[in-house]
Design an enzyme around this catalytic site. Structure first.
Site, PDB file in Angstrom:
ATOM      1  N   ASP A 364      14.902  -3.750  70.101  1.00 28.69           N
ATOM      2  CA  ASP A 364      14.254  -3.773  69.012  1.00 28.69           C
ATOM      3  C   ASP A 364      14.264  -4.870  68.079  1.00 28.69           C
ATOM      4  O   ASP A 364      13.575  -5.489  67.361  1.00 28.69           O
ATOM      5  CB  ASP A 364      14.039  -2.560  68.188  1.00 28.69           C
ATOM      6  N   ASN A 365      15.348  -5.684  68.439  1.00 26.49           N
ATOM      7  CA  ASN A 365      15.620  -6.756  67.703  1.00 26.49           C
ATOM      8  C   ASN A 365      15.313  -8.181  68.789  1.00 26.49           C
ATOM      9  O   ASN A 365      16.069  -9.415  68.432  1.00 26.49           O
ATOM     10  CB  ASN A 365      17.202  -6.857  67.067  1.00 26.49           C
TER      11      ASN A 365
END
Length: 611
Positions: A364-365
């Site tokens: 998600d990063n």
């Protein structure tokens, strides 16, 4: 693989790459050359057109007020906005729009802002929550305001600007959005995550015809806040503001930071997750990027079985951000994946070249545009250590600096799994082969970067060993990573030849204590002799242009944080000036000790996990 393609075998033994990278990797050489011809996807120009005003009205009531601003016009014949090269001196002549996103991608039909499981959409409409107390402007990036947002620096002195960048008001015609995504966190699927404290307040089309997405971080709760309060604190916000700009000036693809504000609102945080809650102050960073879509943006749709929406989002991403890919091409998803693999390998090699550890390399990063996003417990390695971990909550050292390339491979594999439902058997085979190319793409760029750091021209069979040898000596002597390469850029060959290292080159002096240092120097000087038509002055000039004198070391950021918490922002501004020119000597930076050994008070400094 093309018929008759030749295979090459690489073995790069550097300890910097992590223990799993010492495997012998077979790779079709002709494909490597083809992949490396992709241009960097950093600035994706688009044709400037009138920004369409949103039809949404304040019936979608949130907490933030509307900031009524007139819309820009455009001149399609000239191909850029009518104000030309002039900067906007008032927000009355500046506008944002969410139309590009919400006209194509579905939004959550539930308009109320409460934490919930969200389905069948890409965004939720969510308004920022204004601070209840006084808001101060800590810092702005003049370059972001002027070069990206077409705003004169004087605009930052206005109340309208403070209201906008703190989440107190939004631009009329734009609908603030929170993005729905999931992700693998520390290797485990975490299901729905999303923008839990960030609001995308609109897209700006600048006079160069570039689209930039503006996002507030720390601006209040959204449907994705889970157990969080939607806020960010001064400490972490200041670090993100400084680091994203510092990375840009180091030449590393990154989101940018336009402004940082701090309030007197109380935010409670357990800095090291040890049960000790403390009062801190709420802050907001205005971040800008070409896109905030990440691997988790696709993963959540696959895991939820929303395959029509997955296809819709992928086609939108390709159409908007990947001009080299034909959105009508049947193999477009494979082509898209190939570019992401290539660009991710390039990005992580660049991180390694400056000793940067992201700290939380969850899917998600990881940006689909392969830019550095979501600065949390990051760190620039000081004493060279391939096991360096900036995140104190990473007990298993999963995201140590020497493992980042491996994590890149892991994340790309999760991206491929998200794409698989849309691929036929042949396309899956092609995509799997592309992923297998990642190690060599990474090795190739890593080698190029470290050869440049050592001033090496041309090719030599011993280059890999020369790089690995130096890194080994640095590890054994705990030499400073940044200053070792910088001082190699400044010392003369004759000084190295005599093995008399002046005191000013303190990092090299540490390495010189190792018994094998003379052997490395001998190999290095011998290799420099093979540089055709080169001189020592040219070598030093070349090396000082790629080896920074200043990076945002943890103790430097902490010193600025401690002062900022007393409303003294002088060191923030000093660091802005210094990190804007990281390759040039700066007198104030030298007085502050930014190129000196880590001060004694900071040697055991820990990077906070909470933000």
């Amino acid at each position: 693989m093309l018929r008759g393609a030749r295979r090459t075998v690489l073995n790069f033994p550097s300890p910097f790459l992590g223990e799993n990278w010492t495997q012998r990797i077979k790779f079709p050489f002709c494909c490597l050359i083809w992949r490396l011809q992709f241009p960097p996807l950093l600035l994706l120009g688009v044709t400037c057109h009138a920004v369409v005003g949103s039809l949404w009205r304040p019936s979608l009531q949130g907490n933030a007020n509307l900031l009524h601003l007139s819309r820009n016009r455009s001149n399609p014949e000239q191909g850029y906005c009518e104000r030309g090269a002039r900067l906007v001196s008032s927000l009355d002549f500046w506008t944002l729009s969410s139309e590009n996103l919400i006209a194509v991608l579905p939004t959550d039909p539930v308009k109320e802002n409460y934490v919930r499981k969200v389905k069948n959409c890409v965004f939720s409409i969510a308004f920022p929550t204004p601070f209840q107390s006084r808001v101060r402007l800590v810092a702005v990036s003049k370059e972001v305001l002027e070069d990206i947002l077409d705003l004169d620096l004087s605009v930052s002195e206005t109340d309208d600007f403070i209201q906008l960048v703190s989440g107190g008001k939004i631009v009329f015609g734009s609908i603030p959005l929170a993005h729905r995504y999931g992700g693998h966190q520390f290797g485990i699927w975490a299901d729905q995550l999303g923008d839990g404290r960030a609001h995308l307040i609109g897209i700006y089309m600048n006079r160069q015809g570039e689209k930039w997405e503006l996002q507030l971080k720390g601006s209040g709760k959204t449907p994705y806040s889970r157990n969080g309060d939607g806020r960010a604190i001064l400490r972490s916000s200041l670090r993100e503001f400084l680091c994203s700009e510092a990375m840009h000036y180091l030449g590393i693809p990154t989101s940018r930071a336009a402004s940082l504000v701090v309030s007197d609102d109380v935010v409670w945080r357990d800095q090291f997750y040890n049960g000790n809650l403390a009062k801190e102050r709420g802050a907001v960073v205005l971040r800008v990027a070409k896109s905030w879509f990440r691997i988790g943006s696709l993963e959540i749709l696959t895991h939820s079985g929303e395959l029509d929406l997955l296809r819709m989002l992928l086609d939108f991403i390709i159409q908007e951000y990947f001009p080299l890919v034909d959105v009508k091409e049947p193999n477009r998803y494979v082509d898209f994946f190939s570019i992401v693999v290539f660009e991710t390998a390039q990005l992580i090699a660049l991180w390694m070249s400056v000793g940067f550890a992201h700290g939380v390399c969850n899917t998600d990063n990881f940006s689909l545009l392969s830019i550095t996003i979501d600065y949390g417990p990051f760190g620039f390695m000081e004493a060279y250590n391939p096991d360096f971990v900036p995140n104190t909550s990473d007990d298993e050292r999963r995201y140590k600096i020497g493992n980042q390339a491996n994590i890149g491979m892991f994340n790309l594999n999760k991206l491929l799994q998200a794409l698989n439902p849309l691929l036929n058997p042949r396309q899956k085979q092609l995509a799997t082969q592309i992923l297998k190319e990642y190690p060599v793409l990474y090795y190739t760029r890593f080698r190029e970067l470290f050869k440049a750091k050592l001033g090496l021209l041309g090719k030599s069979e011993g280059d890999d060993d020369l790089i690995a040898f130096l890194l080994h000596l640095m590890e054994k002597t705990e030499a400073d990573f940044t200053m070792t390469f910088r001082q190699l850029s400044e010392i003369t060959q004759s000084q190295l030849q005599e093995l008399v290292i002046p005191q000013e080159f303190w990092a090299l002096k540490m390495i010189s204590k190792h018994k094998l240092f003379p052997a490395w120097v001998s190999q290095y000087l011998s290799r420099l002799k093979s540089n055709i038509s080169d001189s020592d002055s040219e070598r030093r000039k070349r090396m000082t242009a790629v080896n920074p004198r200043y990076v945002l070391k943890n103790w430097m950021a902490e010193s600025a944080v401690q002062k900022a918490e007393r409303n003294d922002f002088s060191e923030v501004h000093l660091l802005q000036q210094v990190l804007r020119h990281p390759f040039q000597k700066h007198s104030a930076a030298e007085r502050a000790g930014y190129s000196s050994p880590t001060p004694s008070w900071a040697r055991d400094l820990r990077v906070s996990c909470s933000s």
